[in-house]
Design a protein around this motif. Sequence first.
Motif, PDB file in Angstrom:
ATOM      1  N   PHE A   1      23.605 106.075  62.058  1.00  0.00           N
ATOM      2  CA  PHE A   1      22.365 105.840  61.294  1.00  0.00           C
ATOM      3  C   PHE A   1      21.618 107.178  61.287  1.00  0.00           C
ATOM      4  O   PHE A   1      20.949 107.528  62.256  1.00  0.00           O
ATOM      5  N   PRO A   2      21.765 107.953  60.213  1.00  0.00           N
ATOM      6  CA  PRO A   2      21.181 109.289  60.190  1.00  0.00           C
ATOM      7  C   PRO A   2      19.773 109.314  59.596  1.00  0.00           C
ATOM      8  O   PRO A   2      19.427 108.459  58.780  1.00  0.00           O
ATOM      9  N   GLY A   3      18.992 110.279  59.989  1.00  0.00           N
ATOM     10  CA  GLY A   3      17.660 110.438  59.413  1.00  0.00           C
ATOM     11  C   GLY A   3      16.846 111.463  60.173  1.00  0.00           C
ATOM     12  O   GLY A   3      17.336 112.097  61.107  1.00  0.00           O
ATOM     13  N   SER A   4      15.579 111.580  59.759  1.00  0.00           N
ATOM     14  CA  SER A   4      14.687 112.527  60.433  1.00  0.00           C
ATOM     15  C   SER A   4      14.074 111.896  61.681  1.00  0.00           C
ATOM     16  O   SER A   4      13.873 112.570  62.689  1.00  0.00           O
ATOM     17  N   PHE A   5      13.677 110.640  61.579  1.00  0.00           N
ATOM     18  CA  PHE A   5      13.068 109.912  62.699  1.00  0.00           C
ATOM     19  C   PHE A   5      11.922 110.712  63.330  1.00  0.00           C
ATOM     20  O   PHE A   5      11.876 110.891  64.546  1.00  0.00           O
TER      21      PHE A   5
ATOM     22  N   GLY B   1      10.301 100.106  61.351  1.00  0.00           N
ATOM     23  CA  GLY B   1      11.296  99.941  60.284  1.00  0.00           C
ATOM     24  C   GLY B   1      12.658 100.430  60.747  1.00  0.00           C
ATOM     25  O   GLY B   1      13.682  99.763  60.546  1.00  0.00           O
ATOM     26  N   HIS B   2      12.689 101.604  61.382  1.00  0.00           N
ATOM     27  CA  HIS B   2      13.954 102.139  61.913  1.00  0.00           C
ATOM     28  C   HIS B   2      14.530 101.215  62.995  1.00  0.00           C
ATOM     29  O   HIS B   2      15.732 100.949  63.025  1.00  0.00           O
TER      30      HIS B   2
ATOM     31  N   ILE C   1      16.284  98.269  61.576  1.00  0.00           N
ATOM     32  CA  ILE C   1      17.594  98.593  60.978  1.00  0.00           C
ATOM     33  C   ILE C   1      18.644  98.753  62.092  1.00  0.00           C
ATOM     34  O   ILE C   1      19.768  98.249  61.976  1.00  0.00           O
TER      35      ILE C   1
ATOM     36  N   ARG D   1      22.131 103.221  56.071  1.00  0.00           N
ATOM     37  CA  ARG D   1      20.841 103.694  55.574  1.00  0.00           C
ATOM     38  C   ARG D   1      19.986 102.471  55.257  1.00  0.00           C
ATOM     39  O   ARG D   1      20.497 101.416  54.896  1.00  0.00           O
ATOM     40  N   GLY D   2      18.686 102.656  55.409  1.00  0.00           N
ATOM     41  CA  GLY D   2      17.766 101.581  55.070  1.00  0.00           C
ATOM     42  C   GLY D   2      17.253 101.786  53.658  1.00  0.00           C
ATOM     43  O   GLY D   2      17.060 102.918  53.220  1.00  0.00           O
TER      44      GLY D   2
ATOM     45  N   ARG E   1      14.072 100.773  51.289  1.00  0.00           N
ATOM     46  CA  ARG E   1      12.756 100.141  51.271  1.00  0.00           C
ATOM     47  C   ARG E   1      12.397  99.641  49.891  1.00  0.00           C
ATOM     48  O   ARG E   1      12.047  98.507  49.697  1.00  0.00           O
TER      49      ARG E   1
ATOM     50  N   ASP F   1      13.678 104.393  46.690  1.00  0.00           N
ATOM     51  CA  ASP F   1      14.666 104.968  47.613  1.00  0.00           C
ATOM     52  C   ASP F   1      16.049 105.051  46.957  1.00  0.00           C
ATOM     53  O   ASP F   1      16.894 105.834  47.365  1.00  0.00           O
TER      54      ASP F   1
ATOM     55  N   GLU G   1      19.262 107.733  47.544  1.00  0.00           N
ATOM     56  CA  GLU G   1      20.267 107.169  48.446  1.00  0.00           C
ATOM     57  C   GLU G   1      21.643 107.053  47.789  1.00  0.00           C
ATOM     58  O   GLU G   1      22.652 107.344  48.431  1.00  0.00           O
TER      59      GLU G   1
ATOM     60  N   ALA H   1      15.183  96.828  53.892  1.00  0.00           N
ATOM     61  CA  ALA H   1      14.090  96.747  54.866  1.00  0.00           C
ATOM     62  C   ALA H   1      13.462  95.361  54.848  1.00  0.00           C
ATOM     63  O   ALA H   1      13.374  94.717  53.803  1.00  0.00           O
TER      64      ALA H   1
ATOM     65  N   ASN I   1       8.109  95.535  56.897  1.00  0.00           N
ATOM     66  CA  ASN I   1       8.267  96.947  57.267  1.00  0.00           C
ATOM     67  C   ASN I   1       8.402  97.850  56.052  1.00  0.00           C
ATOM     68  O   ASN I   1       8.475  99.073  56.189  1.00  0.00           O
TER      69      ASN I   1
ATOM     70  N   ILE J   1       6.305 100.963  55.634  1.00  0.00           N
ATOM     71  CA  ILE J   1       6.138 101.877  56.773  1.00  0.00           C
ATOM     72  C   ILE J   1       7.014 103.112  56.594  1.00  0.00           C
ATOM     73  O   ILE J   1       8.206 103.010  56.320  1.00  0.00           O
TER      74      ILE J   1
END
Length: 159
Positions: free
Chosen positions: A6-10, A16-17, A20, A87-88, A90, A94, A98, A119, A123, A126
């Motif tokens: 599950f990749p991202g900036s976080f 929300g993360h 997921i 990936r989520g 929203r 998105d 995506e 999502a 959430n 968010i």
Amino acid sequence: MNVAVFPGSFDPLTNGHVDIVERSLFLFDRVVVGVLANPSKTPLFSPDERVALIEAQFKRNKRVKAQAFDGLLVSFAKKIGAKTIIRGLRAISDYDYETQMALTNRKLAPKLETVFLVAREENSYISSTVVKQVAKYGGDVSGFVPKVVEKALRNVFER
Ligand code: ADP
């Protein structure tokens, strides 16, 4: 073992993360949260801090790990033995970005599948960006992020 990334900036982890990740655990044996170390925007938290917050949130779940990475996601996925990217999604907004990323990654690594989880309604508004803005001006972010993140945000903005 069925491993997903599950990749991202976080920057930082939000509810929300978390949702997921938790829902992904019904589909996969292990979830590796991949923290992108070189985002174009200047991050609030360093990659190590972001990883530490995710590890703290999921410390009781041995099936969740967090790891920083830079460079190509497909290379990171291969390195950790992940066959799926999560990936989520929203909103419709998105969707364009995506699908562009999913198609690019498929071209680079045809066997690596991208899975989108929609999502939860509560959430869906968010984002890490909005959370940072609210926290910066002293607003209450307890409904948006886990406790451990709320504390970390308070430390940053009280400095
Ligand atoms: P990125 O910069 O890669 O989009 P983010 O940390 O913003 O990194 O998001 C990581 C992933 O989590 C993305 O797939 C994003 O769509 C998803 N995501 C972000 N916020 C939410 C949310 N509130 N609910 C569900 N998924 C979310």
